[in-house]
Scaffold this motif. Structure first.
Motif, PDB file in Angstrom:
ATOM      1  N   GLN A  26     -18.001  46.870   0.113  1.00  0.00           N
ATOM      2  CA  GLN A  26     -17.183  46.372  -0.989  1.00  0.00           C
ATOM      3  C   GLN A  26     -16.288  47.451  -1.608  1.00  0.00           C
ATOM      4  O   GLN A  26     -15.529  47.170  -2.527  1.00  0.00           O
ATOM      5  CB  GLN A  26     -18.086  45.789  -2.084  1.00  0.00           C
TER       6      GLN A  26
ATOM      7  N   ARG B 220     -15.683  50.214 -14.291  1.00  0.00           N
ATOM      8  CA  ARG B 220     -14.267  50.203 -14.615  1.00  0.00           C
ATOM      9  C   ARG B 220     -14.112  50.102 -16.134  1.00  0.00           C
ATOM     10  O   ARG B 220     -15.027  49.653 -16.831  1.00  0.00           O
ATOM     11  CB  ARG B 220     -13.552  49.048 -13.925  1.00  0.00           C
TER      12      ARG B 220
ATOM     13  N   ARG C  60      -9.713  46.642  -7.578  1.00  0.00           N
ATOM     14  CA  ARG C  60      -9.968  45.904  -8.828  1.00  0.00           C
ATOM     15  C   ARG C  60     -10.242  46.826 -10.014  1.00  0.00           C
ATOM     16  O   ARG C  60     -10.614  46.377 -11.084  1.00  0.00           O
ATOM     17  CB  ARG C  60     -11.155  44.969  -8.616  1.00  0.00           C
TER      18      ARG C  60
ATOM     19  N   PHE D 278     -12.441  49.533 -10.223  1.00  0.00           N
ATOM     20  CA  PHE D 278     -13.748  50.208 -10.330  1.00  0.00           C
ATOM     21  C   PHE D 278     -13.596  51.630  -9.770  1.00  0.00           C
ATOM     22  O   PHE D 278     -13.854  51.883  -8.587  1.00  0.00           O
ATOM     23  CB  PHE D 278     -14.819  49.430  -9.550  1.00  0.00           C
TER      24      PHE D 278
ATOM     25  N   PRO E 168     -26.372  45.628 -14.481  1.00  0.00           N
ATOM     26  CA  PRO E 168     -25.008  45.348 -14.011  1.00  0.00           C
ATOM     27  C   PRO E 168     -24.374  44.208 -14.792  1.00  0.00           C
ATOM     28  O   PRO E 168     -25.058  43.290 -15.266  1.00  0.00           O
ATOM     29  CB  PRO E 168     -25.212  44.975 -12.541  1.00  0.00           C
ATOM     30  N   ASP E 169     -23.038  44.272 -14.963  1.00  0.00           N
ATOM     31  CA  ASP E 169     -22.281  43.196 -15.601  1.00  0.00           C
ATOM     32  C   ASP E 169     -20.937  43.097 -14.897  1.00  0.00           C
ATOM     33  O   ASP E 169     -20.734  43.697 -13.828  1.00  0.00           O
ATOM     34  CB  ASP E 169     -22.143  43.432 -17.109  1.00  0.00           C
ATOM     35  N   GLU E 170     -19.990  42.359 -15.483  1.00  0.00           N
ATOM     36  CA  GLU E 170     -18.714  42.122 -14.806  1.00  0.00           C
ATOM     37  C   GLU E 170     -17.892  43.397 -14.641  1.00  0.00           C
ATOM     38  O   GLU E 170     -16.993  43.464 -13.794  1.00  0.00           O
ATOM     39  CB  GLU E 170     -17.904  41.074 -15.561  1.00  0.00           C
ATOM     40  N   ASP E 171     -18.184  44.426 -15.424  1.00  0.00           N
ATOM     41  CA  ASP E 171     -17.458  45.692 -15.308  1.00  0.00           C
ATOM     42  C   ASP E 171     -18.334  46.823 -14.785  1.00  0.00           C
ATOM     43  O   ASP E 171     -17.902  47.984 -14.749  1.00  0.00           O
ATOM     44  CB  ASP E 171     -16.877  46.103 -16.672  1.00  0.00           C
ATOM     45  N   THR E 172     -19.550  46.492 -14.380  1.00  0.00           N
ATOM     46  CA  THR E 172     -20.488  47.513 -13.926  1.00  0.00           C
ATOM     47  C   THR E 172     -21.273  46.988 -12.736  1.00  0.00           C
ATOM     48  O   THR E 172     -21.838  45.887 -12.793  1.00  0.00           O
ATOM     49  CB  THR E 172     -21.470  47.896 -15.048  1.00  0.00           C
ATOM     50  N   LEU E 173     -21.312  47.764 -11.676  1.00  0.00           N
ATOM     51  CA  LEU E 173     -22.060  47.399 -10.486  1.00  0.00           C
ATOM     52  C   LEU E 173     -23.153  48.441 -10.275  1.00  0.00           C
ATOM     53  O   LEU E 173     -22.894  49.641 -10.312  1.00  0.00           O
ATOM     54  CB  LEU E 173     -21.125  47.378  -9.267  1.00  0.00           C
TER      55      LEU E 173
ATOM     56  N   LEU F 148     -13.436  46.990  -4.517  1.00  0.00           N
ATOM     57  CA  LEU F 148     -13.745  47.470  -5.870  1.00  0.00           C
ATOM     58  C   LEU F 148     -12.667  48.426  -6.385  1.00  0.00           C
ATOM     59  O   LEU F 148     -12.268  48.367  -7.551  1.00  0.00           O
ATOM     60  CB  LEU F 148     -15.099  48.163  -5.877  1.00  0.00           C
TER      61      LEU F 148
END
Length: 504
Positions: free
Chosen positions: A349, A413, A356, A358, A394-399, A353
């Protein structure tokens, strides 16, 4: 009128035509060498008109029309000699006409034929599109069957003759082509439509070669020789092969063959009758094309249901296979213990990423984790790793990623990416203390953070950023642990320390 047989020549007589002033003789378009019409007056005068295939151009109707000779006596009997009529089916319709114009009701017949043709072409087009989408040959063969039916309807109903004027030989070649296409494609359709385990290899070969046989025999009859016996025999071979295949498939529990049995039942009876007439056995039906058209429509409707049923099942199977493949791929990219992405998952990915946004990578390693395994056991160590994964949140801005062992990574990001990574690093200690009470000392973590903002970062390989973050991580460990080092990559300039922070 005397009956027409299948000999080198045939005579017919129309006696005492008193009820009307007949001026033309009409015969349904068929293969023949010549047609000669004689009229004999009461005084013995004889006159004749002759017609050969090269002189026939069909227009508006499928009839060959020949003016009656004028002997001055409208009641004079009419004699007709047909040379070398090729009897492929029932004898052609023959009659005397007052006018060469299309008969009453002909337009209604054309409208009916056009509706039938539209009914056949609709599944033909849909099947062709479905064959392209599913990549299944049985759907393509079904489209060919429908195309052959459409061509047959056009040539035998008068539609083709109403659209353009055509030579008789060309007309009969295309008429035969439509019929041959139906039978050839039907064999190939049955071969591919019926389940593979429901037909033996020998039976599949029989279907293939019987279809090729009817194709060759039909081609020879259409353009080279006129042999009703050869074509009739070829039809009997096809019917026999289909019946044998259907019988075997039924015995083996085939689901799809039932659609063919129901849909093709009427058509196979008609084909058998035509074949028997071709080989000179007389047949058993007095058929006309209206019955043939109805049999086609019945076949189209029933088999279309079967094709749709199987296409939907294939699509369902394919969707399930894709879902399973996606699940397997997802499992291959996930760490089985924590459920986080693994190294393979983040590598796959990475490009997406970066595009986008990240562009912040935080590499985290638990401090002195080996001592936890050694002292409390690997099961407690696993609980600590699960608690760590939970703290990374993790969330929408963190993997969140588990790279292996006690090593984790955050890919973030946003302008506050480093601050959010530091909050998660600090949260690890509290989460392990809350969820793994067996560990009687605080568990800390060290972190190396690399920020690579800007469009130039999109071209950096994952390994470059990972190695830079790994260097910062080990610097944090070497300088006391429970802290992080951060670096902002500025392209075109040498790397420089930007900030360091210690755990509270």
């Amino acid at each position: 009128m005397n009956a027409l047989g299948a000999h080198r020549f045939n005579w017919l007589r129309f006696d005492d035509p008193r009820i009307a002033d007949f001026r033309y003789f009409a015969m349904e378009a068929r293969w023949f060498d010549s047609v000669t019409v004689y009229r004999i007056a009461s005084g013995g005068r004889i006159a004749s008109n002759r017609l050969v295939p090269d002189d026939v151009n069909l227009h508006n109707v499928n009839d060959m029309i020949l003016p009656l000779p004028d002997v001055g006596d409208p009641r004079a009997p009419v004699f007709v000699r047909v040379d070398n009529y090729a009897k492929f089916r029932d004898a052609p319709k023959m009659r005397l006409l007052e006018s060469a114009d299309a008969p009453a009701g002909f337009v209604d017949d054309l409208v009916f034929a056009a509706l039938l043709m539209g009914l056949v072409l609709a599944p033909c087009i849909l099947a062709a599109m479905l064959a392209f989408a599913l990549r299944q040959t049985f759907v393509a063969w079904y489209a060919v069957v429908c195309a052959g039916m459409a061509l047959t309807i056009a040539m035998t109903s008068g539609l083709a003759a109403s659209w353009f004027s055509g030579n008789l030989v060309v007309f009969l070649v295309f008429e035969r082509l439509g019929y041959v296409l139906i039978m050839f494609a039907s064999c190939q359709f049955a071969r591919d439509f019926i389940e593979r385990d429901a037909l033996s290899p020998a039976m599949r070969k029989a279907l293939r070669w019987s279809g090729i046989f009817i194709l060759v025999a039909g081609g020879l009859n259409a353009g080279i020789i006129q042999s009703p016996a050869l074509f009739g025999f070829a039809q009997l071979v096809v019917v026999t092969a289909l019946i044998a295949a259907f019988t075997q498939a039924l015995r083996r529990g085939s689901r799809w063959v039932r659609y063919q049995l129901v849909g093709w039942s009427f058509a196979m009876v008609l084909v058998t009758d035509i074949a028997l007439k071709g080989v000179g056995l007389g047949g058993f039906l007095e058929t006309n094309f209206l019955i043939v058209f109805y049999a086609m429509v019945w076949e189209i409707v029933v088999v279309a249901i079967g094709v749709t049923d199987r296409a939907l099942m294939l699509r369902s199977d394919r969707d399930r296979a894709r879902q399973l493949a996606a699940e397997m791929e997802n499992l291959a990219e996930r760490d089985p213990l924590t459920g986080l992405l693994n190294r393979r998952g983040i590598a796959n990915q990475y490009d997406s990423l970066m595009r986008r946004g990240f562009t912040t990578f935080a590499l985290i390693d638990l401090d002195h984790f080996k001592s936890i395994n050694d002292r409390f056991g690997h099961q407690i160590g696993d609980h600590a790793l699960i608690a760590t994964a939970s703290a990374l949140a993790p969330d929408e801005d963190t993997l969140a990623v588990r790279l292996g062992g006690e090593e984790f990574m955050l890919v973030l990001r946003g302008a506050d990416a480093t601050l959010r990574a530091e909050r998660r690093r600090r949260a690890i200690t509290a989460r392990i203390a809350d969820t793994v009470p067996q560990v009687d000392r605080p568990v800390t973590a060290s972190m190396g953070v690399v920020e690579a903002p800007g469009e130039d970062a999109a071209g950096l390989p994952f390994e470059v950023l990972y190695l830079r973050a790994d260097t910062l991580l080990y610097r944090a460990k070497n300088e006391g642990r429970n802290r992080y080092f951060r670096e902002l990559l500025v392209f075109g300039e040498p790397p420089a320390d930007d900030h360091q922070a210690f755990a509270a």
